[in-house]
Write a protein that holds these residues in place. Structure first.
Motif, PDB file in Angstrom:
ATOM      1  N   ASN A  70       0.665  -1.219  -0.004  1.00 35.39           N
ATOM      2  CA  ASN A  70      -0.080  -0.040  -0.130  1.00 35.39           C
ATOM      3  C   ASN A  70       0.939   1.307  -0.012  1.00 35.39           C
ATOM      4  OD1 ASN A  70      -2.468  -1.418   0.367  1.00 35.39           O
ATOM      5  ND2 ASN A  70      -1.838  -2.040   2.152  1.00 35.39           N
ATOM      6  N   THR A  71       1.893   1.368  -0.758  1.00 35.96           N
ATOM      7  CA  THR A  71       2.858   2.496  -0.689  1.00 35.96           C
ATOM      8  C   THR A  71       3.455   2.672  -2.208  1.00 35.96           C
ATOM      9  OG1 THR A  71       3.647   2.080   1.625  1.00 35.96           O
ATOM     10  CG2 THR A  71       4.928   3.374   0.443  1.00 35.96           C
ATOM     11  N   VAL A  72       3.276   3.845  -2.611  1.00 35.68           N
ATOM     12  CA  VAL A  72       3.863   4.312  -3.994  1.00 35.68           C
ATOM     13  C   VAL A  72       4.972   5.183  -3.720  1.00 35.68           C
ATOM     14  CG1 VAL A  72       3.451   5.492  -5.839  1.00 35.68           C
ATOM     15  CG2 VAL A  72       1.587   3.942  -5.099  1.00 35.68           C
ATOM     16  N   PHE A  73       6.007   4.855  -4.529  1.00 33.81           N
ATOM     17  CA  PHE A  73       7.394   5.577  -4.453  1.00 33.81           C
ATOM     18  C   PHE A  73       7.675   6.475  -5.697  1.00 33.81           C
ATOM     19  CE2 PHE A  73       7.571   1.834  -2.106  1.00 33.81           C
ATOM     20  CZ  PHE A  73       8.169   2.190  -0.673  1.00 33.81           C
ATOM     21  N   SER A  74       8.010   7.597  -5.315  1.00 33.19           N
ATOM     22  CA  SER A  74       8.270   8.872  -6.488  1.00 33.19           C
ATOM     23  C   SER A  74       9.577   9.623  -6.110  1.00 33.19           C
ATOM     24  CB  SER A  74       6.802   9.454  -6.779  1.00 33.19           C
ATOM     25  OG  SER A  74       7.015  10.025  -7.927  1.00 33.19           O
ATOM     26  N   SER A 102      -2.415   7.783  -9.950  1.00 34.84           N
ATOM     27  CA  SER A 102      -1.182   7.099  -9.767  1.00 34.84           C
ATOM     28  C   SER A 102      -1.489   6.414  -8.243  1.00 34.84           C
ATOM     29  CB  SER A 102      -0.179   7.811  -9.748  1.00 34.84           C
ATOM     30  OG  SER A 102      -0.076   9.223  -8.863  1.00 34.84           O
ATOM     31  N   LEU A 103      -2.336   6.818  -7.534  1.00 36.68           N
ATOM     32  CA  LEU A 103      -2.576   6.443  -5.961  1.00 36.68           C
ATOM     33  C   LEU A 103      -4.032   5.896  -5.962  1.00 36.68           C
ATOM     34  CD1 LEU A 103       0.165   8.171  -5.424  1.00 36.68           C
ATOM     35  CD2 LEU A 103      -0.694   8.290  -3.292  1.00 36.68           C
ATOM     36  N   ARG A 104      -4.046   4.755  -5.043  1.00 38.55           N
ATOM     37  CA  ARG A 104      -5.724   4.578  -4.587  1.00 38.55           C
ATOM     38  C   ARG A 104      -6.064   5.389  -3.322  1.00 38.55           C
ATOM     39  NH1 ARG A 104      -4.497  -1.721  -3.283  1.00 38.55           N
ATOM     40  NH2 ARG A 104      -2.788  -0.706  -2.475  1.00 38.55           N
ATOM     41  N   ARG A 105      -7.012   6.264  -3.440  1.00 35.72           N
ATOM     42  CA  ARG A 105      -7.120   7.298  -2.809  1.00 35.72           C
ATOM     43  C   ARG A 105      -7.893   6.658  -1.384  1.00 35.72           C
ATOM     44  NH1 ARG A 105      -7.884  12.290  -4.801  1.00 35.72           N
ATOM     45  NH2 ARG A 105      -7.952  12.183  -7.201  1.00 35.72           N
ATOM     46  N   GLY A 106      -7.120   7.255  -0.395  1.00 29.48           N
ATOM     47  CA  GLY A 106      -7.504   6.883   0.814  1.00 29.48           C
ATOM     48  C   GLY A 106      -6.717   5.529   1.473  1.00 29.48           C
ATOM     49  N   VAL A 107      -5.874   4.913   0.802  1.00 33.11           N
ATOM     50  CA  VAL A 107      -5.508   3.525   0.742  1.00 33.11           C
ATOM     51  C   VAL A 107      -3.858   3.495   0.967  1.00 33.11           C
ATOM     52  CG1 VAL A 107      -5.252   1.012   0.101  1.00 33.11           C
ATOM     53  CG2 VAL A 107      -7.543   2.319  -0.322  1.00 33.11           C
ATOM     54  N   ASP A 108      -3.495   4.293  -0.289  1.00 35.81           N
ATOM     55  CA  ASP A 108      -1.850   4.296  -0.450  1.00 35.81           C
ATOM     56  C   ASP A 108      -1.075   5.214   0.513  1.00 35.81           C
ATOM     57  OD1 ASP A 108      -2.006   2.038  -2.126  1.00 35.81           O
ATOM     58  OD2 ASP A 108      -2.355   3.070  -3.707  1.00 35.81           O
ATOM     59  N   LYS A 137      -5.142  16.857   4.470  1.00 38.48           N
ATOM     60  CA  LYS A 137      -5.753  15.752   4.948  1.00 38.48           C
ATOM     61  C   LYS A 137      -5.017  14.804   5.408  1.00 38.48           C
ATOM     62  CE  LYS A 137      -8.582  15.538   1.480  1.00 38.48           C
ATOM     63  NZ  LYS A 137      -8.087  16.721   0.647  1.00 38.48           N
ATOM     64  N   ALA A 138      -3.955  14.467   4.737  1.00 36.77           N
ATOM     65  CA  ALA A 138      -2.871  13.285   4.913  1.00 36.77           C
ATOM     66  C   ALA A 138      -1.921  13.673   6.081  1.00 36.77           C
ATOM     67  CB  ALA A 138      -1.997  12.976   3.625  1.00 36.77           C
ATOM     68  N   GLU A 139      -1.657  12.488   6.875  1.00 33.54           N
ATOM     69  CA  GLU A 139      -0.489  12.633   7.731  1.00 33.54           C
ATOM     70  C   GLU A 139       0.694  12.918   6.850  1.00 33.54           C
ATOM     71  OE1 GLU A 139       1.985   9.830  10.912  1.00 33.54           O
ATOM     72  OE2 GLU A 139       0.141   9.235  10.001  1.00 33.54           O
ATOM     73  N   VAL A 140       1.571  13.831   7.374  1.00 32.94           N
ATOM     74  CA  VAL A 140       2.832  13.986   6.769  1.00 32.94           C
ATOM     75  C   VAL A 140       3.885  13.957   7.668  1.00 32.94           C
ATOM     76  CG1 VAL A 140       4.204  16.203   5.558  1.00 32.94           C
ATOM     77  CG2 VAL A 140       1.825  15.961   5.434  1.00 32.94           C
ATOM     78  N   GLN A 141       5.168  13.022   6.996  1.00 27.42           N
ATOM     79  CA  GLN A 141       6.424  12.603   7.816  1.00 27.42           C
ATOM     80  C   GLN A 141       7.358  13.238   6.841  1.00 27.42           C
ATOM     81  OE1 GLN A 141       6.439   8.713   9.285  1.00 27.42           O
ATOM     82  NE2 GLN A 141       8.770   9.071   9.964  1.00 27.42           N
ATOM     83  N   ILE A 142       8.348  13.820   7.558  1.00 29.67           N
ATOM     84  CA  ILE A 142       9.734  14.021   6.733  1.00 29.67           C
ATOM     85  C   ILE A 142      10.760  13.175   7.413  1.00 29.67           C
ATOM     86  CG2 ILE A 142      11.474  15.789   6.286  1.00 29.67           C
ATOM     87  CD1 ILE A 142       9.222  17.812   6.395  1.00 29.67           C
ATOM     88  N   VAL A 143      11.810  12.729   6.548  1.00 30.39           N
ATOM     89  CA  VAL A 143      12.845  11.755   6.738  1.00 30.39           C
ATOM     90  C   VAL A 143      14.109  12.427   6.274  1.00 30.39           C
ATOM     91  CG1 VAL A 143      13.708   9.483   6.664  1.00 30.39           C
ATOM     92  CG2 VAL A 143      11.380   9.704   7.021  1.00 30.39           C
ATOM     93  N   PHE A 144      14.947  12.771   7.022  1.00 29.58           N
ATOM     94  CA  PHE A 144      16.283  13.295   6.360  1.00 29.58           C
ATOM     95  C   PHE A 144      17.246  12.242   6.615  1.00 29.58           C
ATOM     96  CE2 PHE A 144      14.049  16.908   7.827  1.00 29.58           C
ATOM     97  CZ  PHE A 144      14.431  17.972   6.876  1.00 29.58           C
TER      98      PHE A 144
END
Length: 641
Positions: free
Chosen positions: A358-362, A447-453, A576-583
């Motif tokens: 359930n994850t798309v990478f770009s 490019s994403l499944r809404r509410g799922v990916d 609306k989405a949860e946002v996380q930042i990874v460094f």
């Protein structure tokens, strides 16, 4: 990079080692050197789009003509403009004259054997044609004419300026460019005078004396005298009117410089692949100028490498060259950027809770693309290992259909973000700016499944975070992902740069603003006050005694705490989405780029004393609300110890 920063400059030098007639016969043109210079400059256009300049020296200039010809222009089309001017100067001559090599050598401007080119990004706040390289220092003696161009920023201009005053000079500008020109020019004058005083002039005419002086000019010696007190990062090139040339790299190896020579040509540039491309060379044909080293080309064609300044014990080449600035077509840089992406995989897996289904990478176009490939390879390795482990554990209980289904699973990668380059030109002032900025990027719907990916998207660095907040996160949220994970292939940028990158103000760094907010939220304002007080007490100390106390601002927090605060600050209320930042971790940066460990903008560990003075001044300016790029150079000037 979503937040575009001005950076670096580009240099190019070409010295033809054969007569012009040789290139005319072999390559069908006496403009061989000029054509190659154009290629070198265009291939480095990314390094400087505020202006460009070129200079040329004829080895057999006749009296009444220039020793050094020069063209300069400002603007993003400066390269085309200066070469158009050069070629337009040829229209004054007939085709017959332009095919007569002897006439060309004597009478046609820029029909030269020695060339210098420069691409400029200003980091001093000073702009305009006056500050476009190469700068000239003219004289009627060929050996006293100097053209200077470089990729540099000096942190102790006040000391260099004072030194010129003590020598009895009256410098006409305080910018480091002019101070360096006058410093080298001063010692060039002294070297010429020394040689003149030691020539036996009996039975010699004036021109013969001049030629002997030119032969005896000791370029390494004058460079040692001029540069002994320099503090900063630099790759510096110079042409002398008599036909000598040189390039010098700082002893910390902060700025980059590469060279190549054979029996036809000597070439110097800021990046290796541009030399490879322009001259169709292999990687190992092009050498890197070592820290503190100079390459010197004499008028007679002799080439020498000279250790001008002792290589520093801790060599710190700029890691941003590898992450972002240099062309990704370089053999090593391409692999290093892929490694940067690969090393982020463990953090990414944690962020998505190992949920590949359930994850798309770009990636965010365009400079993060290579790191994206490395990230994908690392993810695929992990995913394949996970699938193999599952199959081995279940063993014979799995049917062929189940095994086929497991093996068919792939890391889901899509081109989600698309940069609308044309739209950027319409972004103007006023209240409409933020709304327009939100449309600089577009998305691929479906490019994403809404509410799922989940959506993981990699960038090469995050400086201010402005574009992320105003544009990227907003448009990604339109796809209704469950979670958005922004991944930076570089660590958190926390400190100013002072060696050529336009990152000088503390308020530019979202990591710094996040740390300040955390201190205030947790009732730790006293750390800000104490850091300010300690910084102020250092104002009039010698640069060698200054300590980077700004590190105290970050000390109470983990990297993860600051990252979480950055994510919160960059997430608007309407997201609306949860946002996380990874460094990226600094130690992983060093693993990926083992030969470029300059990380002061991440770690605060400046390689030169002038760096600590810069960050000290930048923090004071931030607290006082007086963030001024040139302030750092004037703080100690009237308080010499």
């Amino acid at each position: 990079m979503t937040d575009i920063i001005k950076h670096e400059c580009g240099i190019a030098v070409i010295r033809l080692l054969k007569p012009l007639n040789y290139y005319y016969k072999k390559y069908g043109t006496w403009q061989y050197g000029l054509d190659k210079l154009y290629l070198l400059m265009e291939k480095q256009h990314n390094r400087g789009q505020e202006g460009a300049g070129l200079g040329a020296v004829k080895l057999e200039s006749t009296p009444g003509n220039e020793f050094i010809y020069r063209e300069r222009a400002v603007g993003s089309s400066a390269i085309s403009e200066i070469f158009s001017k050069v070629h337009s100067s040829f229209t004054a001559f007939s085709p017959e004259q332009l095919n007569d090599i002897e006439f060309v050598k004597k009478s046609v401007p820029y029909a030269a054997e020695l060339f210098i080119g420069h691409l400029r990004y200003s980091t001093t706040g000073k702009s305009g044609l006056t500050y476009v390289h190469p700068l000239l220092r003219r004289n009627n003696w060929a050996s006293r004419n100097l053209a200077l161009a470089g990729n540099f920023n000096m942190t102790n201009v006040d000391e260099m300026f004072q030194q010129l005053l003590e020598e009895g000079q009256h410098p006409r500008d305080y910018a480091d460019t002019f101070v360096m020109l006058e410093s080298i020019g001063h010692y060039l004058d002294r070297e010429v005078q020394y040689q003149y005083d030691h020539v036996d002039k009996s039975n010699l005419n004036g021109q013969e004396v001049s030629h002997i002086i030119e032969e005896k000019l000791d370029i390494p010696f004058l460079l040692k005298r001029a540069s002994k007190n320099w503090d900063g990062g630099y790759a510096l090139c110079g042409l002398i009117g008599c036909g000598d040339a040189f390039a010098l790299r700082d002893p910390w190896g902060i700025r980059s410089a590469f060279y190549y020579h054979d029996d036809e040509v000597v070439v110097i540039a800021s990046e290796r692949p541009v030399i490879q491309t322009a001259f169709n060379l292999k990687k190992d044909d092009v050498k890197e100028l070592q820290p503190g080293e100079a390459i010197v080309i004499k008028r007679n064609g002799n080439i020498s490498l000279n250790q001008i300044l002792n290589k520093k014990e801790k060599i710190t080449p700029c890691s941003f060259e590898r992450i972002y600035f240099s062309r990704g077509s370089d053999y090593d840089i391409y692999r290093e950027r892929k490694k940067l992406g690969e090393l982020l995989v463990p953090e990414i897996i944690n962020a998505i809770n190992d949920d590949f289904d359930n994850t798309v990478f770009s990636f965010i176009p365009n400079t993060a693309e290579v790191a994206y490939y490395g990230m994908l390879e690392g993810l695929e390795d992990h995913f394949n290992h996970k699938k193999a482990k599952y199959i081995l554990e279940k063993g014979s209980s799995l049917s062929k259909e189940e095994i086929d289904r497991i093996l068919s699973k792939r890391v889901r990668s899509e081109k989600v973000a698309i940069k609308d380059i044309k739209l950027r030109t319409f972004i103007a002032q006023g209240t409409s700016r933020n709304d327009l900025a939100a449309h600089v990027y577009d998305i691929t719907y479906g490019s994403l499944r809404r509410g799922v990916d989940n959506l993981v998207i990699i960038d090469d660095s995050i400086v201010r975070g402005t574009t992320l907040k105003q544009s990227i996160i907003k448009i990604l949220d339109r796809l209704d992902p469950k979670k958005i994970i922004i991944v930076s292939s570089s660590p958190q940028i926390r400190y100013p740069d002072c060696y050529g990158i336009d990152m000088s103000r503390m308020s530019e760094f979202i990591a710094f603003k996040a740390a300040i907010e955390l201190l205030k939220e947790r009732g730790m304002q006293h750390i800000i006050d104490e850091t300010y007080e300690k910084s102020v007490t250092q104002l009039h100390r010698k640069k060698e005694e200054i300590v980077n106390y700004v590190k105290d601002i970050y000390a109470p927090f983990t990297d993860e705490e600051i990252s979480a605060k950055i994510a919160q600050m960059l997430t608007s209320k309407d997201i609306k989405a949860e946002v996380q930042i990874v460094f990226q971790k600094i130690e992983d940066l060093h693993k990926a780029c083992p030969n470029n460990k300059g990380d002061w903008y991440f770690s605060g560990d400046y390689p030169t004393p002038g760096g600590n003075r810069l960050v000290n001044s930048a923090f004071i300016n931030y607290i006082n609300g007086q963030e001024n790029r040139t302030h750092q150079f004037t703080l100690n000037f009237s308080n010499k110890e």
